[in-house]
Write a protein that holds these residues in place. Structure first.
Motif, PDB file in Angstrom:
ATOM      1  N   ALA A 151       0.793  -1.228  -0.163  1.00 55.64           N
ATOM      2  CA  ALA A 151      -0.142   0.228  -0.055  1.00 55.64           C
ATOM      3  C   ALA A 151       0.878   1.159  -0.035  1.00 55.64           C
ATOM      4  N   THR A 193       0.841   4.839   2.136  1.00 57.64           N
ATOM      5  CA  THR A 193       0.030   4.968   3.223  1.00 57.64           C
ATOM      6  C   THR A 193       0.691   4.580   4.511  1.00 57.64           C
ATOM      7  N   LYS A 212      -5.513   5.866   3.745  1.00 53.49           N
ATOM      8  CA  LYS A 212      -5.604   4.348   3.500  1.00 53.49           C
ATOM      9  C   LYS A 212      -6.677   4.048   2.400  1.00 53.49           C
ATOM     10  N   GLU A 213      -7.935   4.593   2.671  1.00 53.93           N
ATOM     11  CA  GLU A 213      -8.962   4.352   1.686  1.00 53.93           C
ATOM     12  C   GLU A 213      -8.930   4.875   0.363  1.00 53.93           C
ATOM     13  N   ALA A 272      -6.109   3.237  -1.512  1.00 47.76           N
ATOM     14  CA  ALA A 272      -6.353   1.781  -2.328  1.00 47.76           C
ATOM     15  C   ALA A 272      -7.438   1.989  -3.270  1.00 47.76           C
ATOM     16  N   CYS A 315      -1.055  -6.608   2.210  1.00 43.89           N
ATOM     17  CA  CYS A 315      -1.401  -5.713   3.300  1.00 43.89           C
ATOM     18  C   CYS A 315      -0.473  -6.162   4.424  1.00 43.89           C
ATOM     19  N   THR A 327      -6.046  -2.868   6.675  1.00 45.46           N
ATOM     20  CA  THR A 327      -5.891  -2.334   4.996  1.00 45.46           C
ATOM     21  C   THR A 327      -6.397  -3.448   4.253  1.00 45.46           C
TER      22      THR A 327
END
Ligand code: AR6
Length: 164
Positions: free
Chosen positions: A115, A118, A125-126, A129, A150, A155
């Motif tokens: 990720a 992040t 994070k959202e 992603a 992740c 996550t």
């Protein structure tokens, strides 16, 4: 289209053709996933990275995987989060796009992404992603397998929801 998997765990151990690193523009190592990859790949990795002379934010450069199961490492430089109005989404998308291009160039059919941005770089994070998923769906056509690896369950849940 690639099969897409959400994997919880340590990206350094993934048995894929290439893994992606969340590096900084010096490409000379650091903490987080970058530190873990350098430790697992061995000191030859730093020597190879020195020869790349850094990498701009939003792009990526390749090295061998050395002692990793993966044959290649694509060192991507994600943006530091400054609130979102400083080009962060486009720069983050660029990381995913360039890694997918490198996969094609190097003949990697399976690819694992962390990720990017992040952790230490603070990207929400959202939002990160959803960019990752969008870019892989748009540009992963020639891949066999793409993994979102992740480090924690929260996550992984974000990715699972987006991929439903
Ligand atoms: N496997 C998979 N994911 C991991 C691992 C691992 N072994 N270790 C951490 N993560 P970060 P960034 C997750 O901070 O935000 C470095 O110093 C972590 O939980 O590694 O892009 C570089 O040199 C998070 O979800 O990268 C740069 O200076 C994600 O990987 C800077 O940090 C990314 O967190 C880059 O910061």
């Amino acid at each position: 289209m690639a099969e897409i998997f959400v994997v919880e765990g340590d990206i350094t151990q993934r048995p894929v053709d290439a893994i992606v690193n969340a590096a900084n523009s010096s490409l000379l190592g650091g903490g987080g996933v970058d530190g873990a990859i350098h430790r697992a790949a061995g000191p030859e990795l730093l020597e190879a990275c020195r020869k790349l002379h850094g990498c701009p934010t939003g792009s990526a450069k390749a090295t061998p995987g050395f002692r990793l199961p993966a044959k290649w490492i694509f060192h991507a430089v994600g943006p530091v989060w400054h609130g979102g109005a400083s080009g962060e989404p486009e720069l983050l998308a660029g990381c995913y796009r360039v890694c997918l291009q490198l996969a094609q160039e190097f003949g990697a059919r399976s690819l694992a992404f962390p990720a990017i941005s992040t952790g230490i770089y603070g990207y929400p994070k959202e939002e990160a992603a959803s960019i990752a998923v969008r870019e892989v769906l748009a540009g992963g056509g020639s891949m066999e397998r793409v993994e979102f690896v992740c480090f924690d369950r929260a996550t992984a849940e974000i990715y699972r929801k987006l991929l439903k």
